[in-house]
Design a protein around this motif. Structure first.
Motif, mmCIF file in Angstrom:
data_model
loop_
_atom_site.group_PDB
_atom_site.id
_atom_site.type_symbol
_atom_site.label_atom_id
_atom_site.label_comp_id
_atom_site.label_asym_id
_atom_site.label_seq_id
_atom_site.Cartn_x
_atom_site.Cartn_y
_atom_site.Cartn_z
ATOM 1 N N ASN A 90 0.759 -1.146 0.035
ATOM 2 C CA ASN A 90 0.084 -0.022 0.089
ATOM 3 C C ASN A 90 0.831 1.211 -0.110
ATOM 4 O O ASN A 90 0.579 2.134 -0.635
ATOM 5 C CB ASN A 90 -0.950 0.119 1.079
ATOM 6 C CG ASN A 90 -2.139 -0.932 0.961
ATOM 7 O OD1 ASN A 90 -2.298 -1.320 0.029
ATOM 8 N ND2 ASN A 90 -2.804 -1.329 2.167
ATOM 9 N N ASP A 91 2.113 1.264 0.690
ATOM 10 C CA ASP A 91 2.790 2.256 0.701
ATOM 11 C C ASP A 91 3.547 2.561 -0.707
ATOM 12 O O ASP A 91 3.564 3.710 -1.210
ATOM 13 C CB ASP A 91 4.014 2.006 1.747
ATOM 14 C CG ASP A 91 5.001 3.208 1.919
ATOM 15 O OD1 ASP A 91 4.872 4.485 1.372
ATOM 16 O OD2 ASP A 91 6.087 3.062 2.507
ATOM 17 N N ARG A 104 0.763 6.017 -7.343
ATOM 18 C CA ARG A 104 -0.092 6.779 -7.742
ATOM 19 C C ARG A 104 0.091 8.304 -7.573
ATOM 20 O O ARG A 104 -0.491 8.972 -8.525
ATOM 21 C CB ARG A 104 -1.436 6.440 -6.845
ATOM 22 C CG ARG A 104 -1.885 5.072 -7.095
ATOM 23 C CD ARG A 104 -3.161 4.762 -6.000
ATOM 24 N NE ARG A 104 -4.337 5.305 -6.803
ATOM 25 C CZ ARG A 104 -5.332 4.457 -7.224
ATOM 26 N NH1 ARG A 104 -5.321 3.091 -7.077
ATOM 27 N NH2 ARG A 104 -6.244 5.005 -7.603
ATOM 28 N N ILE A 105 0.594 8.752 -6.510
ATOM 29 C CA ILE A 105 0.755 10.151 -6.533
ATOM 30 C C ILE A 105 1.803 10.641 -7.545
ATOM 31 O O ILE A 105 1.585 11.762 -8.053
ATOM 32 C CB ILE A 105 1.536 10.536 -4.892
ATOM 33 C CG1 ILE A 105 0.414 10.224 -3.881
ATOM 34 C CG2 ILE A 105 2.089 11.872 -5.032
ATOM 35 C CD1 ILE A 105 0.759 9.979 -2.391
ATOM 36 N N PRO A 149 -5.691 9.187 -9.329
ATOM 37 C CA PRO A 149 -6.439 9.265 -8.172
ATOM 38 C C PRO A 149 -6.762 8.082 -7.459
ATOM 39 O O PRO A 149 -6.751 7.028 -7.749
ATOM 40 C CB PRO A 149 -7.768 10.077 -8.951
ATOM 41 C CG PRO A 149 -7.763 9.457 -10.452
ATOM 42 C CD PRO A 149 -6.366 9.273 -10.605
ATOM 43 N N PHE A 150 -7.029 8.365 -6.150
ATOM 44 C CA PHE A 150 -7.250 7.354 -5.259
ATOM 45 C C PHE A 150 -8.722 7.040 -5.323
ATOM 46 O O PHE A 150 -9.572 7.790 -5.827
ATOM 47 C CB PHE A 150 -6.951 7.747 -3.804
ATOM 48 C CG PHE A 150 -5.329 7.781 -3.637
ATOM 49 C CD1 PHE A 150 -4.796 6.549 -3.123
ATOM 50 C CD2 PHE A 150 -4.645 9.052 -3.994
ATOM 51 C CE1 PHE A 150 -3.477 6.650 -2.825
ATOM 52 C CE2 PHE A 150 -3.278 8.801 -3.690
ATOM 53 C CZ PHE A 150 -2.598 7.794 -3.100
ATOM 54 N N ILE A 200 -12.067 9.254 -6.627
ATOM 55 C CA ILE A 200 -13.096 8.957 -8.067
ATOM 56 C C ILE A 200 -14.319 8.656 -7.410
ATOM 57 O O ILE A 200 -15.303 9.228 -8.136
ATOM 58 C CB ILE A 200 -12.659 7.679 -8.317
ATOM 59 C CG1 ILE A 200 -11.198 7.735 -8.879
ATOM 60 C CG2 ILE A 200 -13.549 7.067 -9.460
ATOM 61 C CD1 ILE A 200 -10.546 6.440 -9.211
ATOM 62 N N LYS A 201 -14.679 8.291 -6.125
ATOM 63 C CA LYS A 201 -16.171 8.030 -5.781
ATOM 64 C C LYS A 201 -16.745 9.465 -5.514
ATOM 65 O O LYS A 201 -17.959 9.554 -5.927
ATOM 66 C CB LYS A 201 -16.135 7.553 -4.199
ATOM 67 C CG LYS A 201 -15.838 5.898 -4.407
ATOM 68 C CD LYS A 201 -15.798 5.422 -3.116
ATOM 69 C CE LYS A 201 -15.651 4.068 -3.267
ATOM 70 N NZ LYS A 201 -15.545 3.253 -1.739
#
Length: 91
Positions: free
Chosen positions: A53-54, A60-61, A66-67, A71-72
């Motif tokens: 995850n790290d 991603r950054i 986007p996380f 997006i939601k």
């Protein structure tokens, strides 16, 4: 926690390491256990998940991906409106 190798004591190690992911280097937190009897290193699924995850968050950054939470927050696309912008309506 007990050692899966000997049933003896273990020591948890937390470090920062350079890891290659998709051809790029990232500096991530790495956690693992060391068996005090054998010196063997091992991880738990939880430690592996934290490291991944790290790593993936940094990826991603760096690439502007986007996380899920970001997006939601967006409204769903209106296909008719999107089609009219491109001159073609798609179902």
């Amino acid at each position: 926690m007990r050692s899966p190798f000997t049933g003896g004591k273990v020591k948890e190690v937390c470090t920062m390491e350079d890891v290659e992911f998709r051809g790029e280097n990232f500096r991530v937190h790495v956690r693992y256990f060391v068996c005090e009897d054998t010196g063997e290193q091992f991880t738990t699924t939880e430690q592996d998940t934290l490291q991944f995850n790290d790593l993936y968050s940094q990826y991603r950054i760096r690439h502007g991906i986007p996380f899920t939470e970001e997006i939601k927050g967006h409204k769903p696309l209106n296909h008719a409106k999107c089609g009219s912008v491109g001159g073609k309506i798609t179902p």
